[in-house]
Structures are given as C-alpha cells and as structure tokens.
Scaffold this motif. Sequence first.
Motif, short mmCIF file in Angstrom:
data_model
loop_
_atom_site.label_atom_id
_atom_site.label_comp_id
_atom_site.label_asym_id
_atom_site.label_seq_id
_atom_site.Cartn_x
_atom_site.Cartn_y
_atom_site.Cartn_z
N GLU A 38 -18.09 -28.64 15.47
CA GLU A 38 -16.71 -29.10 15.32
C GLU A 38 -16.31 -29.98 16.49
O GLU A 38 -15.69 -31.03 16.31
N GLY B 133 -17.64 -33.31 16.31
CA GLY B 133 -16.77 -34.05 15.39
C GLY B 133 -15.53 -34.55 16.09
O GLY B 133 -15.10 -35.69 15.86
N LEU C 158 -4.87 -29.56 7.86
CA LEU C 158 -6.28 -29.48 8.25
C LEU C 158 -6.65 -28.04 8.63
O LEU C 158 -7.69 -27.52 8.22
N ILE D 3 -14.54 -31.54 9.76
CA ILE D 3 -13.25 -31.01 10.19
C ILE D 3 -12.96 -31.47 11.62
O ILE D 3 -11.85 -31.88 11.95
N GLY D 4 -13.99 -31.42 12.46
CA GLY D 4 -13.84 -31.87 13.85
C GLY D 4 -13.40 -33.32 13.94
O GLY D 4 -12.54 -33.67 14.73
N ILE D 5 -14.00 -34.16 13.08
CA ILE D 5 -13.63 -35.59 13.10
C ILE D 5 -12.14 -35.75 12.79
O ILE D 5 -11.41 -36.46 13.50
N PHE D 6 -11.67 -35.05 11.77
CA PHE D 6 -10.24 -35.12 11.46
C PHE D 6 -9.39 -34.55 12.60
O PHE D 6 -8.35 -35.09 12.96
N PHE D 7 -9.85 -33.43 13.14
CA PHE D 7 -9.13 -32.77 14.24
C PHE D 7 -8.98 -33.75 15.41
O PHE D 7 -7.87 -33.97 15.92
N GLY D 8 -10.09 -34.35 15.80
CA GLY D 8 -10.06 -35.30 16.92
C GLY D 8 -9.17 -36.49 16.64
O GLY D 8 -8.38 -36.92 17.48
N ALA D 9 -9.28 -37.02 15.41
CA ALA D 9 -8.50 -38.21 15.07
C ALA D 9 -7.01 -37.89 15.07
O ALA D 9 -6.21 -38.67 15.60
N ILE D 10 -6.63 -36.74 14.51
CA ILE D 10 -5.20 -36.39 14.48
C ILE D 10 -4.67 -36.19 15.89
O ILE D 10 -3.61 -36.71 16.26
N LEU D 11 -5.42 -35.46 16.73
CA LEU D 11 -4.97 -35.23 18.10
C LEU D 11 -4.81 -36.56 18.84
O LEU D 11 -3.82 -36.77 19.55
N GLU D 12 -5.78 -37.44 18.65
CA GLU D 12 -5.72 -38.72 19.37
C GLU D 12 -4.54 -39.55 18.87
O GLU D 12 -3.80 -40.12 19.66
#
Lengths: 410, 171
Positions: B78, B81, B19, A21-30
């Motif tokens: 998280e 991540g 998400l 979830i963090g990976i997606f979170f970071g990618a979307i924010l970036e």
Amino acid sequence: MGPLVPDIVSPNLNYIVALIIGIFFGAILEQAGFSTSKKLVGLFYGYDFTVLRVFFTAGLVAMVGLLAFDHYGLIDMSLVYINPTFLWSAIIGGLIMGLGFVIGGFCPGTSVCAAAIGKIDAMIFIIGAFIGVLIFAEGYPLFEGLYKAANLGNPQIFQTLGISQGLFAFIMVIIALFAFYITNIIENKVNKIDQPAIKTTPYFTSVLVIGVILGFMSFGFSDRKADLLKLIEDKNYVMSAFGEHNCTDTTNSSAMICPDEFALCLLKIEECNRMQIFDFRSPEERKALPLPKSTPMTLDDLFAKEPNKLLTILHRENIFVANDELTERKMAIIATKLGYKRIKILKGGLEGFKKEILEYKPIDNPQTIAERDRNKFRLYAQTKIPEILKKYKPAENTKSDKPKRVLGGC
Amino acid sequence: MEETKYMNPYIAGVLLGLLLLATIYITGRGLGASGAIKSGTIAVVQSIAPEHTQKAKFYREYSQEHQGSPLMNWLVFEVVGVVIGAFLSGLVSNRLALKFEKGPRTTTKIRIAGALIGGILWGIGSQLGRGCTSGAALSGLAVMSTGGIITMFAIFAGAYMFAYFFRKMWI
C-alpha cells in the motif's frame, strides 16, 4: 458479503489491491495538500485547518458508509479489523505522536507523500521514523509492560459509551460541523482575513449538505441485529408469523415439518440430501442428543459470513431445530428477514420430537388405518433412530474453524 | 508553470472516506502507513543481523504473527502505492521539485534536527499506540474502535499541548 478477502479476492491478488488502494491514497493526500509540513502544522497554529477538514470528513463518510453496509448485510463486521484497545499505550503513544507532529511537521503517511514529490525534510523525517521503530524494537523489554497494559479487547466506542451506533455517528457529525464552523472563524482571524465564517458559496453549501445528509443517514442505518432482536421479543408476533401446520393431512406446504417427517429423514440420513439440519441447541444439549449431519448454529452465526454459505445452497430445505418450537420460530423469522429462503422448522421442537417419536406410547386398539400406520412407523423409528444417532456420535465434535479476522493496523 | 491549487478539503475528505470504505469492504482492514515502516525496519535488521532477530523478543513476536518475509505485507504494498500516487499527483499538479521546507524564522539545522526527532518520536509512538494517524486514528474512527479513537484524541491533544513550545519552528 464483504470483506471480499480471502474468498473473492485471493491473498495474492490482495497485494495488487493494496498497491492500487495506495495509489489512490497517495494521490488524494497529495491533492489535498498533505505533502507540505507547513500546511499540516497549520492545524496547530490556527492558520490552516485543511487537515481537520479532510480527516474528519473522511472518517465520518467511511463510518456512516460502514453503518449502511452493515445495515444492508453487505459486510460482516465480525470479520473487520477493529483496532484493539490498550488504554495506556494508546494514550501515551498518541501523546508522543502528537509531540512528533509539532516537532517533525509530518505524520508517517503524509511524510511518504511529501517525500514522493521531492520534499527533503520529509525524507529526513522518514529516516527518523525508521530509527524510532528500531529504538522501540531494541528497547522492547523496556516498553513491553506499558505496551501490553490495560488490554480491554476490541470494544467499539458506542459499546464503551453505552449508546447506539447511530447516535454516536450523529454526535460526531454535529461535532464535525461545529468544528468546521469554529475553525473557519479562527483561520480568518489568524490570517487577518475579514470575512464572515459562513458564506453562500458552493463551497460552504456543499459542506452543509454533506453534513446534513450524513447526520440523518446515521439514524437511518440502525443496527439490523438489534432491530431483529426487538422484533422477536413479541411473542404473539412470533407465534403468528411463521404459519401453522396441524400434521394430520399429508400435503405439507407450510414452513413446518412434522415429527414423523423429521424421523423419516433421520432414518434415511444417507439419502436425505434435500434437507439440511441447523441445530440451535447449546453444545451440552447437542452432546446429549446429537443429530447426524447437522450444523451447529447460534443466533450470531446467522449474521456472520461463513455459516451463511450453507444456508444458500440451492434445492435444499434448511430445517431449524431447537429444544422448543418458540426458539425455532424466532431463528427462522430472523433468517427469513435476512433474506434466506427455504427455511423450515420442526413442529414442537426437539422436545416434541422426543415425546412424539422417541418416547412414543402406542395407541391401544388402533381403530383407523392412520392410527395403525402411526403405531407401526413410530415404534420402528423409536428403536432405529437411537442406533443411527449412536453411529454418528463421533462426527459431532468437528466444528469447522472459524474464519479469522484479518490482521490490520500499523 | 504555476502550481495548481489544492483540492477542496471537503471533496478530498469525501473521496478519502469512500476509499477507506472500499478498502474495508474489500480487505476487512483500513488504511495504514507506520506498519510499512515497521516491516521495513524489521527486514533491514533481519538482513544485517539475522541472529539478533532470532533472539530479541520484539522480532520473535513479530515473526510469530507474520509468516514469510516482512516485506510481503499488505501495508508495504500500500505504501509503495502511496509513493506512486503522490508522485503522479505531484506531476499532474506541477509540484515535483527537490525542496527543503522550513518555517520562516528557523534555521536549516533546526529543521533537519526537528524532522529527524519528529520522525523518531513517530516511530516510537506509532509502535506504542499500535498505529499512526492513518491506521489507528482514521481507520479506527471509521470502524468506531475505542482504542483508535482514544489514540486519535491523544495525538491531537499532544500536538496542541506541545505546539506552543515549538512555535518558533513554524510561525
């Protein structure tokens, strides 16, 4: 039914989920451009409202999505973490964070993003955030009074405002669309771009379409519980909706069981595995007349995740009992509407059961075989059932621990 | 190579919203960030001054609520991540570069001080407000928490209130 943690997703697997979830979170924010302080603070100086657009859209999509999940019974909202409300610390903490935003140019999540792609100012910001937490930790005795003041529990905003959750979501969608429109005008003015605020480009149309869909969806997903409670207010409907059984013929195909059948189940409680008793009485009433092997239930439990596992065990009839038949009917209607099967109710309720069986007055001079049999069975049950009930009494107080809400927040 | 353009904010918003919805559905809790910084701070203090953490109230209250190492925490995983995800995104879009950003009319010294003080304020504020923009404001808005929504308004109100005084740092 969600949340999937801890039953379907184990606590250990949850760490892997957190990472993904963090990976997606970071990618979307970036990708949205949250990795540069110049873009972030644009919100406060009028030259770039990206943060507002992303933030509001995300919040509302998730909010309306949750309404939908709740409406279709996909998630047990009583297990979802609702941030607690401590009035003063929320306001003062928020103002401090706002000040930190215009001075530092980041918030914690975005600073991590920016640092990850090499922004040095973001790395300094993160060091500052560590120091800030340390100051709070060491100065905790100073902050504690404010930190714990005005604890209002975990209310949700529509409860605080006294409106329906659909209406609140709708108002938020309207506010968001209005804010998107106004900020477009401001942004163009500040950046000295001579453009109309709304154009018929795919960009603007998509925003409008999403907004309109969200707005209408928020009304579609009414609070399922409130709807069902309204439904069972109609007494005529309640009395007609769950069938009738006269208890004189022996072929019982209706959704009711008769006092004699119930007595038989209690007499052979060890073998009576095909029936599960769900007891909707209050704790005091249960204490006065405990039912062996029964599960205490409330109206709220019907909507919750944990007790419902019992209701879905195959090949078992779920007998709903309460003092009166009307309550049994109401609960049974709700359970049926929620999709549970094999629900039966006790005719006449436990009051009727008491009168017909436990306080049975035998028929004088029984004429027919049926009457004679009834006398015989009920008089036997009358003496035997109280003994069985007494034997099971201690087991009554073992109510299983309620599943706890997960800890969340920052 | 040229940096790629940023994503359409509304599409990014929808993706982030989905998400967040998935996160709440799977874990029963929303996204967060400052909680990981809290866990990190506590872990550092525990390893440097273990006696202190047994005495001071803040750490005792924390270890009452959390078992095991403070780093075995959902938000810590998280945020790890987030670092990976943002890095990959930057890689794909050609935005990876060691870079120091500041407003056009400000000095490096002021920007360093600003970033540090801003971070400190967030550290204190997010503890007081029980969450930051992600954990309190965004996730709080999604679950319609009164406290989260109050914090959200307070963050933005505070920023607009003070923005004027710090304009020279940015424009």
